[in-house]
Each structure stands twice: as structure tokens, then as C-alpha cells.
Design an enzyme around this catalytic site. Structure first.
Site, PDB file in Angstrom:
ATOM      1  N   HIS A 196     -15.342 -23.711  31.006  1.00  0.00           N
ATOM      2  CA  HIS A 196     -16.428 -24.322  31.791  1.00  0.00           C
ATOM      3  C   HIS A 196     -17.510 -23.320  32.194  1.00  0.00           C
ATOM      4  O   HIS A 196     -18.551 -23.716  32.711  1.00  0.00           O
ATOM      5  CB  HIS A 196     -15.845 -24.996  33.040  1.00  0.00           C
ATOM      6  CG  HIS A 196     -15.055 -26.220  32.712  1.00  0.00           C
ATOM      7  ND1 HIS A 196     -15.591 -27.476  32.761  1.00  0.00           N
ATOM      8  CD2 HIS A 196     -13.789 -26.371  32.269  1.00  0.00           C
ATOM      9  CE1 HIS A 196     -14.676 -28.367  32.398  1.00  0.00           C
ATOM     10  NE2 HIS A 196     -13.570 -27.715  32.087  1.00  0.00           N
ATOM     11  N   ASP A 399     -25.097 -19.581  34.600  1.00  0.00           N
ATOM     12  CA  ASP A 399     -24.275 -20.763  34.901  1.00  0.00           C
ATOM     13  C   ASP A 399     -23.802 -21.382  33.589  1.00  0.00           C
ATOM     14  O   ASP A 399     -24.607 -21.544  32.665  1.00  0.00           O
ATOM     15  CB  ASP A 399     -25.134 -21.789  35.672  1.00  0.00           C
ATOM     16  CG  ASP A 399     -24.324 -22.614  36.653  1.00  0.00           C
ATOM     17  OD1 ASP A 399     -23.121 -22.772  36.443  1.00  0.00           O
ATOM     18  OD2 ASP A 399     -24.922 -23.104  37.641  1.00  0.00           O
TER      19      ASP A 399
HETATM   20  C1  GDG Z   1     -18.300 -25.020  36.854  1.00  0.00           C
HETATM   21  C2  GDG Z   1     -19.322 -24.123  36.117  1.00  0.00           C
HETATM   22  C3  GDG Z   1     -20.218 -26.166  34.984  1.00  0.00           C
HETATM   23  C4  GDG Z   1     -21.986 -29.594  45.286  1.00  0.00           C
HETATM   24  N1  GDG Z   1     -22.224 -29.698  46.595  1.00  0.00           N
HETATM   25  C5  GDG Z   1     -21.629 -30.822  47.016  1.00  0.00           C
HETATM   26  C6  GDG Z   1     -21.020 -31.430  45.931  1.00  0.00           C
HETATM   27  N2  GDG Z   1     -21.249 -30.649  44.876  1.00  0.00           N
HETATM   28  C7  GDG Z   1     -20.792 -30.924  43.497  1.00  0.00           C
HETATM   29  C8  GDG Z   1     -21.971 -31.294  42.631  1.00  0.00           C
HETATM   30  C9  GDG Z   1     -21.477 -30.900  41.243  1.00  0.00           C
HETATM   31  C10 GDG Z   1     -20.475 -29.785  41.530  1.00  0.00           C
HETATM   32  O1  GDG Z   1     -20.217 -29.779  42.929  1.00  0.00           O
HETATM   33  C11 GDG Z   1     -21.031 -28.421  41.162  1.00  0.00           C
HETATM   34  O2  GDG Z   1     -21.044 -28.330  39.762  1.00  0.00           O
HETATM   35  P1  GDG Z   1     -21.820 -27.165  38.997  1.00  0.00           P
HETATM   36  O3  GDG Z   1     -21.834 -27.497  37.559  1.00  0.00           O
HETATM   37  O4  GDG Z   1     -23.178 -27.044  39.573  1.00  0.00           O
HETATM   38  O5  GDG Z   1     -21.068 -25.809  39.335  1.00  0.00           O
HETATM   39  P2  GDG Z   1     -19.550 -25.189  39.408  1.00  0.00           P
HETATM   40  O6  GDG Z   1     -18.809 -25.711  40.581  1.00  0.00           O
HETATM   41  O7  GDG Z   1     -19.771 -23.723  39.415  1.00  0.00           O
HETATM   42  O8  GDG Z   1     -18.781 -25.652  38.051  1.00  0.00           O
HETATM   43  C12 GDG Z   1     -20.572 -24.918  35.816  1.00  0.00           C
HETATM   44  C13 GDG Z   1     -19.093 -26.952  35.642  1.00  0.00           C
HETATM   45  O9  GDG Z   1     -17.972 -26.113  35.925  1.00  0.00           O
HETATM   46  C14 GDG Z   1     -18.608 -28.113  34.748  1.00  0.00           C
HETATM   47  O10 GDG Z   1     -18.166 -27.667  33.509  1.00  0.00           O
HETATM   48  O11 GDG Z   1     -21.366 -26.990  34.901  1.00  0.00           O
HETATM   49  O12 GDG Z   1     -21.491 -24.124  35.082  1.00  0.00           O
HETATM   50  O13 GDG Z   1     -19.625 -22.970  36.906  1.00  0.00           O
HETATM   51  O14 GDG Z   1     -20.800 -31.970  40.637  1.00  0.00           O
HETATM   52  O15 GDG Z   1     -22.216 -32.665  42.790  1.00  0.00           O
HETATM   53  N3  GDG Z   1     -20.360 -32.589  46.011  1.00  0.00           N
HETATM   54  C15 GDG Z   1     -20.294 -33.171  47.244  1.00  0.00           C
HETATM   55  N4  GDG Z   1     -20.840 -32.614  48.356  1.00  0.00           N
HETATM   56  C16 GDG Z   1     -21.513 -31.444  48.291  1.00  0.00           C
HETATM   57  O16 GDG Z   1     -21.987 -30.950  49.326  1.00  0.00           O
HETATM   58  N5  GDG Z   1     -19.672 -34.346  47.377  1.00  0.00           N
END
Ligand code: GDG
Length: 500
Positions: A196, A399
Site C-alpha cells: 500500500h 504517498d
Molecule cells: C496507506 C498509504 C494509500 C482520515 N482522517 C479521517 C479519516 N481519514 C481516512 C480517510 C482515508 C484514510 O483515512 C487515509 O488514507 P490515505 O490513503 O490518505 O493514507 P494512509 O492512511 O497513509 O494509507 C496510502 C492507502 O494506504 C491505501 O492503499 O493510499 O498511500 O499510505 O480513507 O478518509 N476518516 C475518518 N475521520 C477522519 O478524521 N472517519
């Protein structure tokens, strides 16, 4: 059609189980939903194929004989249909797990794989713990496989080959042991891995003293998926240069000990329709969006997400363009993450101070430029702020993909806003209609922010329409289908044109 049918039992292996376990005062266990897109897409498939999910429970003191509770009857989460016997909790002693998770996963592999080697700590004892925990996961997985095969054989389904799907950088060497045991005991299965986060270039990977073990661990799989082609190419390059493997960069194949491993870019998507529904029904959360336009940031509090650079960019905008004063606010939601790690504590303090400085510098009696939520908001609130923000600033320094960029566009169901995106996120190579900006170039980034604030509605509409269309098509269900099709385990819709 949103159902995905799989032709063989699926055994998913991830660091954490797809829900959080809670213990009340009486000591009774219950499940609490975790709402990620991955779980939303994968859990229904595991339920449907009567597969299994293996992961750490989040509790050190869980007796290994404890039965994982069934879901609460009220539970509406995608994991609710996962029966107790479909969930296998891995047990690891606290000291070892800490060395593995905080030490090796978060202290070494996370910064290294995000090409930030100066932040990585290389320690043999942490690496040893990583191997021990991976071994433990592998043992649980093999047990689960044996059980699955017994059941299949008892039904006479001796041709069905179960799929083991390992997730992410915490479990890069587990497949080694699984393959070994499968060969010794003649157990049939297909082994797949998905990363990921980014896969770094050879120049970075070679800094890791045990890089060969990681490469061999991943190559113990039959199929390896990354978000984007760049990561696939980096992986093939490392296999060739470190281990001397024969690779075919056009066909994305690599050979090790007479086996061929298939490598493929599978960019993850989001549950697009669910976000649209949330955005349609979520009550207003930011009350003054008529008076001020909101520039939004949503991230886990992590140094890879570029929060410091983002705040400096916003400060530069106010310096250069004071006409925006009192007409905009920057709303940053930072979800606490890895709070027991020194670097993350320091980063939090740095951000707190910087926000204090910028607010102190520019605030007026009835207006402050930055609003900061350090905490997690619920899905409705998240959808509402996505919907009601004029600009999303998604500017990570690095990312794997970044789902926030995708969720923002899904929720843009009213007057469309503008997505500002870093090219150093996997999403940056695909969401072409976003305004791309190098987060390190503060001055330029401030100019782009200014341009976004002044973008005419027709341009915003054209860009957003295209961005939304792409995410609607390449949603997480299609990602799941592509994965299953790649490993030859998709039961239906084989000729679906969306599945490549
Ligand atoms: C890893 C990789 C890759 C965030 N704040 C809140 C909240 N979120 C949720 C978002 C989103 C998730 O968290 C964050 O996803 P990201 O993709 O931005 O980042 P990582 O956590 O680092 O994930 C990344 C991912 O895996 C998938 O393969 O894209 O590159 O690092 O879904 O919505 N959700 C809630 N409240 C918040 O305050 N409910």
C-alpha cells in the site's frame, strides 16, 4: 453491479484485523467497526467465499483460546457478516510486537520506503523481531490453509486452489515461510502480495542491510501488486540488481529459482458511491462556508504528508495576497497516529507551534486563518467537509496512493471545488485534472493556491467532472476485481471491460 464473486476461498492476511476489539468492564469482548476503503471492498468478498481474515487483534492480553466475538446485531459495517470462525487473531508477546511494529515497521521501513532514509533507524534486534512476527503470521496462515484445504477436499473440490492475499509492508517476508511449508507438505495455494506504500528505488532500497531477505520474501508470492507502475519498475530493478534475477520489464515478470512472479500496477480506488451517498445526506458541519471559503487538509499526522510545508504555503499565500484575508480559512484535520513514537510527538509539537505562529500573525478579532482539528471526525462529518470545501490541499511529500484526494472529488456534488495534488502521491500520476504542485516549492505552491481560489466556475466544472468520472469507474470494487482477475480467481464478469 457491485458484487464480486471469487472462484476460490480467499485468506486475507493483514497486520490488523478488519475491526477493533473492545473489552468492557465485565471483561466481555465486542467489535468496533473500522471504516477504511480496503475493509469495505475486501470484507464482503471474504464473507461471500467463506474465506478467512488473519491479523493482530490489537490486544496483548488476549488469551489465544478466546473466541473472537460475533458482530453486534446492530452492526452495519461491511465486516458484520464475518463469522467468528472466519477471523483468526495472531498472538505475539508485547515486547516482540513493539520491536516489530514501532521499531522496524514504523522506525525503519516506513521512512525508507517513503524515500526518507535519514529518518530510518537500522537495528538488528528490530529486524529480528520483524522476522519473528512475520513467522508467527505465516504459521497462522498455514494452519488456516490446512483447514481450508481439508474442507475443500471433504467436499470433493480438489481442483479449487485457495488464494492467500498478504497486505503491506508489515508482512513482506511472511510468504517465504508459507511457500516453504506448502512445498514440504504439498499444500495447494496461490500466494499474492499487495503493497500500500511506495516501493523505493534501488538506490534507497540498498541502504537496508537485509534488503535481499525482503526481496526474496515478496518474491515467494506468485503475484505482486503495487499502486503504480513506477513502484513495479523499482521492484523489478531491485530484484535484478540485488539478486541478479532475470526480469522482463515489458511483461512485468521476474524469475527466481525457476519460478516466475507476476508484477502488476493495481491502483486502489475508493467506495465512490458510498461517499456520494454520505455527501448527499450529511448535515452541514462547517457552518460559515457562505462567508468564508474553506481550504481543506485531511491526513494522519505523519511526516510524509507534508503538513509543515502545507502550513508554510498557506502562510505565504496570505503574505503575498492579503486580499484573501477574512475570505478564506484553512481547515486541517489531523488524525493522531503512532503517538508513542518520538518523531511523531515532535512533529505534532512543531505543527502546533507553527499554527500558533501563523494564527497569531494574521488573526483579526473575528477571524483566524487556520482551524485545526487534532482528532478523528466521523464519516458523516468527513463527507460534509469534503463536500463544502472550495479547495482540497493534498500535498504529501511522498504517498503510496492517497485516498483523501479521491474521497474529496467523490463528495464534490455541489458547486465544484479544486483539487491541488502533489505529484509525489501515487494519485498524482492519474488525477490529471487536479492542479499539480511540488510541495517543497512553497512559493510556487502559494501561487497555485491563489490560482485555485480564482479559478472560474466553468473550468472547475470541467476538471471536477473528469476527476469524478475516473474515480467512479476505477472504484475499490473494480480494484478488487482486477486483483482477483490477475490471480485467476474472479468467478464472474470475466469479460468486464473495466477489468484489465
Ligand atoms: C496507506 C498509504 C494509500 C482520515 N482522517 C479521517 C479519516 N481519514 C481516512 C480517510 C482515508 C484514510 O483515512 C487515509 O488514507 P490515505 O490513503 O490518505 O493514507 P494512509 O492512511 O497513509 O494509507 C496510502 C492507502 O494506504 C491505501 O492503499 O493510499 O498511500 O499510505 O480513507 O478518509 N476518516 C475518518 N475521520 C477522519 O478524521 N472517519
Amino acid at each position: 453491479m457491485n458484487t464480486v464473486e471469487v472462484s476460490a476461498p480467499l485468506i486475507v492476511v493483514s497486520n490488523r484485523l478488519p475491526f477493533v476489539l473492545h473489552r468492557n468492564e465485565k471483561g466481555e469482548l465486542s467489535r468496533k467497526a473500522s471504516a477504511g476503503g480496503l475493509v469495505t471492498a475486501v470484507a464482503p468478498v471474504v464473507i461471500e467465499c467463506k474465506g478467512l481474515w488473519i491479523g493482530w487483534s490489537g490486544m496483548y492480553d488476549l488469551d489465544p483460546r478466546t473466541k473472537i466475538p460475533e458482530a453486534d446485531p446492530e452492526d452495519k459495517a461491511p465486516t458484520a457478516g464475518l463469522k467468528s470462525e472466519q477471523v483468526i487473531a495472531v498472538h505475539v508477546e508485547e515486547k516482540i510486537f513493539e520491536a516489530y511494529y514501532t521499531g522496524c515497521c514504523n522506525g525503519t521501513l516506513w521512512p525508507l520506503f517513503h524515500s526518507m532514509p535519514d529518518r530510518a533507524v537500522f537495528k538488528a534486534d528490530k529486524w529480528k523481531a520483524y522476522c519473528i512476527v512475520n513467522e508467527e503470521f505465516a504459521k497462522c496462515t498455514v494452519q488456516a490453509l490446512r483447514k481450508t484445504l481439508r474442507e475443500l477436499d471433504a467436499r470433493g473440490e480438489t481442483n479449487v486452489v485457495p488464494v492467500i492475499w498478504i497486505h503491506d509492508y508489515q508482512l513482506m517476508v511472511a510468504a517465504n515461510t508459507i511457500r516453504q511449508v506448502c512445498e514440504e507438505e504439498n499444500l495447494r495455494c496461490k500466494l499474492a502480495f499487495f503493497l500500500h506504500i511506495p516501493f523505493p528505488s534501488w538506490d534507497i532500497m540498498r541502504l537496508f542491510p537485509w534488503d535481499d531477505v525482503i526481496l526474496q520474501g515478496i518474491m515467494a508470492c506468485d503475484f505482486v501488486g503495487f499502486h503504480i507502475e513506477d513502484y513495479c519498475v523499482n521492484f523489478l530493478d531491485c530484484c535484478s540488481r540485488r539478486l541478479g534475477c532475470r526480469v522482463d520489464r515489458n511483461k512485468m515478470l521476474v524469475e527466481l529459482a525457476g519460478r516466475t512472479i507476476h508484477v502488476k500496477a493495481l491502483p486502489i480506488g475508493i467506495p465512490f458511491d458510498r461517499f456520494v451517498e454520505l455527501a448527499q445526506s450529511a448535515p452541514v458541519y462547517i457552518k460559515d462556508t457562505d462567508a468564508v471559503r474553506v481550504i481543506l487538509g485531511v491526513d494522519r499526522l505523519d511526516y510524509t504528508k507534508g503538513l509543515i510545508h502545507r502550513i508554510l504555503t498557506f502562510e505565504r499565500l496570505l503574505e503575498k495576497h492579503p486580499e484573501h484575508m477574512e475570505k478564506i480559512v484553512f481547515l486541517q484535520v489531523s488524525v493522531p497516529s503512532r503517538t508513542n513514537v518520538k518523531e511523531y510527538k515532535q512533529l505534532k509539537e512543531e505543527i502546533d507551534q507553527l499554527i500558533g505562529r501563523v494564527n497569531g500573525r494574521f488573526s483579526r478579532p473575528n477571524w483566524s486563518p487556520i482551524r485545526y482539528i487534532y482528532g478523528c471526525i466521523n464519516q458523516d462529518q468527513l463527507a460534509a467537509i469534503y463536500r463544502d470545501s472550495a479547495i482540497a490541499l493534498v500535498t504529501p511529500l511522498r504517498d503510496g496512493m492517497n485516498l483523501v484526494a479521491k474521497e474529496y472529488v467523490a463528495c464534490q456534488i455541489k458547486d465544484p471545488g479544486v483539487l491541488i495534488l502533489s505529484p509525489f502521491a501515487g494519485a498524482g500520476g492519474m488525477m490529471h485534472e487536479a492542479l499539480l504542485v511540488n510541495p517543497y516549492e512553497i512559493d510556487d505552491a502559494a501561487n497555485v493556491l491563489h490560482r485555485a481560489l480564482n479559478m472560474p466556475q466553468d473550468e472547475r466544472m470541467v476538471r471536477m467532472k473528469q476527476l469524478r468520472l475516473r474515480e467512479q469507474v476505477h472504484n475499490v470494487t473494480n480494484w478488487m476485481k482486477s486483483f482477483l482477475a490477475s490471480i485467476g480467481a474472479l468467478a464472474t464478469e470475466r469479460d468486464d471491460p473495466l477489468v484489465s
